[in-house]
Scaffold this motif. Structure first.
Motif, PDB file in Angstrom:
ATOM      1  N   THR A 127       0.836  -1.199   0.000  1.00  0.00           N
ATOM      2  CA  THR A 127       0.000   0.000   0.000  1.00  0.00           C
ATOM      3  C   THR A 127       0.870   1.248   0.000  1.00  0.00           C
ATOM      4  N   TYR A 128       0.671   2.103  -0.985  1.00  0.00           N
ATOM      5  CA  TYR A 128       1.423   3.345  -1.123  1.00  0.00           C
ATOM      6  C   TYR A 128       0.440   4.462  -1.486  1.00  0.00           C
ATOM      7  N   PHE A 129       0.961   5.651  -1.687  1.00  0.00           N
ATOM      8  CA  PHE A 129       0.124   6.703  -2.242  1.00  0.00           C
ATOM      9  C   PHE A 129       0.995   7.708  -2.967  1.00  0.00           C
ATOM     10  N   TYR A 130       0.370   8.461  -3.840  1.00  0.00           N
ATOM     11  CA  TYR A 130       1.089   9.502  -4.573  1.00  0.00           C
ATOM     12  C   TYR A 130       0.602  10.851  -4.095  1.00  0.00           C
ATOM     13  N   HIS A 131       1.463  11.853  -4.181  1.00  0.00           N
ATOM     14  CA  HIS A 131       1.058  13.215  -3.805  1.00  0.00           C
ATOM     15  C   HIS A 131       2.038  14.221  -4.374  1.00  0.00           C
ATOM     16  N   SER A 132       1.560  15.425  -4.574  1.00  0.00           N
ATOM     17  CA  SER A 132       2.450  16.509  -4.980  1.00  0.00           C
ATOM     18  C   SER A 132       3.462  16.763  -3.870  1.00  0.00           C
ATOM     19  N   HIS A 133       4.662  17.189  -4.258  1.00  0.00           N
ATOM     20  CA  HIS A 133       5.687  17.521  -3.259  1.00  0.00           C
ATOM     21  C   HIS A 133       6.010  19.017  -3.298  1.00  0.00           C
ATOM     22  N   VAL A 134       5.053  19.811  -3.753  1.00  0.00           N
ATOM     23  CA  VAL A 134       5.240  21.256  -3.819  1.00  0.00           C
ATOM     24  C   VAL A 134       4.334  21.917  -2.773  1.00  0.00           C
TER      25      VAL A 134
END
Length: 603
Positions: A127-134
């Protein structure tokens, strides 16, 4: 200069094997994400929100193990940069795909797109997730990422449910960022509500009742489900549990399978993920209880005031000889909390989780070096967070001279002039692990480094705020670490080894540094966590607190793992488009991107 000649010769020999690819209409990515900023209603509140494919959370990505994956990310915002980080996934062979504008890549300019090349290693199912890093975009620009098992599942279940937890804010990302980084500091305030899979109800006011609705999680009787919990919160450590359901078993933490570990509730920090086996009630049990709807209760921990929100676990009674009970309302919370959750559990699941399979845990005899990261808030006319007296803050070099920050992504600086920007390992060893010139943490391939995260009372010019403490969820990009546990006060090797005795640490990528007390004396140690990390994946990696407010205020470190020959494996000429903001590896409405495929190098 002589030192670099063999490196250059090696790189030149690679040049003939590289092909520049034009990603025109014939190039079909495996997934496409569009990042936008729109004024939308969520939880009953209107807010200018950063979205992925028009929603928050964005679409769930189901990706296979052991395959190269291409994900195209469009920045459809006309006035803001963005990136996408694949939280928990290491991209060692794909140096410009980690999505960190301080470390690995230039951000995606407005109205441009970037094709992320990802390698999902065998054994990375989880289980992972993606997200903006800004900036503060990750508070809403996020989505679940599930890496599917390529072989037989180690646990059997009838179905899966994702519980992605985020927070609701009443100010835009830009306003929050400016308030946190300006010399005239303005706090973001506490969140308005917890959102479960994008659904919730503002705790302060509701302007649009049509979106003020709790999430409903549908299940069937006499089933076993895998619940995947994703801690996508910006600020809050949270505790949560299900009404009348206490037979939970943790089977995965941060992408690593564990032996079944029973628990009646969960405590999740920002960036953490757990998979839990969840056994539903039988028809007979539901009939005895006299209901088919149950509350899922979630609460803040370690914040000035406790915030409480809900979702609903709803049973389908098909096949049962009972009628469904009156449905719980989805547009209102209960007047009285159905559950009493425990206060903060310092060291939740520490020393209890065990790896499902041997994970090559290095013994203390294998440790080659120890680095202590001392974290502290500084209030001296301005407010920031420092790690070993260093703050890394994005996009603020010219406007905020009191903050330490790079002018460009560190990997770009290395490619442009490695002799100037490659940190000195010798100098770092003499300076608590930090190179004083580059203010980065170098490490050599083959080392086994022990990292101690040490919490300190705030340093302030006024007595009222001095000595303050916070809890911090620390996250490591790149290779996962072995979590050695935590404790109060100042770290001690003897105490740590005593607590570790008889246990086998699991591999994690995000764990909590607890504060144990709300305040202490200024500059006094109060709370630690320890990691052990095999340095095997070269690159420029961030290790940072995952509380977004703290990140924005400087609570980040940059690690340079490996020497120039390890990191700069591709000739500069071949990666020129990655080294310029808006370079030709970024596409837009007028031109297709042109770039190499790192998977062709066989690294």
């Amino acid at each position: 200069m002589i030192f670099f000649l063999p490196i250059l010769a090696c790189l030149l020999s690679l040049a003939t094997a590289l092909t520049q690819h034009v990603h025109d209409a014939s190039f079909i990515p495996d997934a496409v994400l569009h990042v936008t900023a729109k004024n939308v209603s969520a939880g009953g509140v209107y807010r200018l929100t950063t979205l992925v494919n028009g929603t928050s959370p964005g679409p769930t990505l189901h990706l296979p193990e052991n395959k190269v994956i291409w994900i195209r990310v469009y920045n459809d915002m006309p006035d803001k940069n963005t990136t996408m980080h694949w939280h928990g996934l290491s991209q060692a062979a794909y140096p410009f795909s980690d999505g960190t504008p301080l470390a690995s890549q230039w951000p995606i300019p407005p109205l441009h797109f970037f094709d992320y090349e990802l390698q999902l290693e065998k054994g990375s199912a989880g289980t992972y997730f993606y997200h903006s890093h800004v900036g503060f975009q990750a508070s809403s620009a996020t989505g679940a990422l599930i890496v599917k098992d390529s072989g037989k599942l180690p646990y059997q279940y009838h179905g899966e449910r994702i519980v992605h937890i985020t927070e609701l804010w009443n100010q835009s990302d830009s306003i929050i960022e400016r308030g946190l980084t300006n010399t005239t500091f303005k706090w973001s305030g506490e969140s308005l509500a917890f959102m479960v899979n994008g659904n919730g109800i503002s705790n302060y006011s509701v302007a649009d009742p049509s979106t003020a609705s709790v999430d409903v999680i549908d299940v069937k009787p006499s089933r076993s489900y895998r619940f995947r919990f994703i801690g996508g919160t910006a600020l809050s450590l949270v505790a949560m549990a299900f009404e009348n359901h206490t037979n939970l078993e943790v089977i995965e933490a941060d992408g690593s399978y564990t032996k079944p570990t029973p628990t009646e509730f969960l405590q999740i920090g920002n960036g953490q993920r757990y998979s839990v086996l969840f056994k539903t009630k039988s028809c007979k049990e539901l009939k005895t209880l006299g209901k088919t709807d149950f509350y899922f209760q979630i609460e803040t921990r370690e914040r000035p005031a406790m915030n409480r929100d809900y979702a609903i676990l709803r049973y389908s009674t098909d096949g049962c000889s009972i009628k469904p009970s009156s449905a719980l309302p989805t547009n209102a919370y209960p007047k009285k909390a159905p559950l009493t959750l425990p206060p903060t559990v310092n060291g939740f699941l520490d020393y209890k989780l065990k790896p499902l399979k041997d994970n090559n845990f290095p013994t203390c005899k294998e440790v080659t070096r120890r680095v202590t990261i001392n974290m502290q808030q500084v209030l001296d006319g301005y407010i920031l967070w420092q790690d070993n007296n260093v703050s890394w803050v994005q996009d603020s070099f010219d406007t905020l001279p009191h903050l330490t920050t790079p002018r460009k992504p560190y990997l770009v600086s290395l490619y442009e002039n490695e002799t100037a920007y490659l940190p000195s390992y010798t100098a770092a060893v003499k300076n608590a692990g930090v190179d004083p010139e580059t203010q980065t943490f170098p490490a050599k391939i083959g080392e086994v480094v022990e990292i101690i995260l040490q919490n300190y009372g705030a340093r302030a010019i006024d007595n009222e705020t001095a000595g303050g403490l916070d809890a911090h969820p620390w996250h490591a990009h790149g290779k996962h670490f072995y979590d050695l546990g935590a404790g109060p006060g100042k770290w001690s090797a003897d105490v740590m080894e005593q607590q570790l005795h008889g246990t086998t640490p699991v591999l994690r990528d995000t764990t909590m540094v607890y504060r144990y007390n709300a305040t202490t004396q200024p500059n006094q140690a109060s709370g630690w966590r320890a990691w052990r990390l095999r340095i095997e994946e070269p690159g420029v990696w961030m290790i940072h607190c995952h509380t977004l407010q703290h990140m924005i205020m400087g609570m980040q470190t940059v690690w340079v793992m490996g020497d120039a020959k390890d990191i700069l494996t591709v000739p500069k000429l071949e990666v020129e488009g990655f080294l310029t903001y808006g370079g030709n590896v970024y596409g837009n409405a007028t031109h297709h991107p042109t770039r190499i495929h790192f998977s062709e190098l066989g690294l």
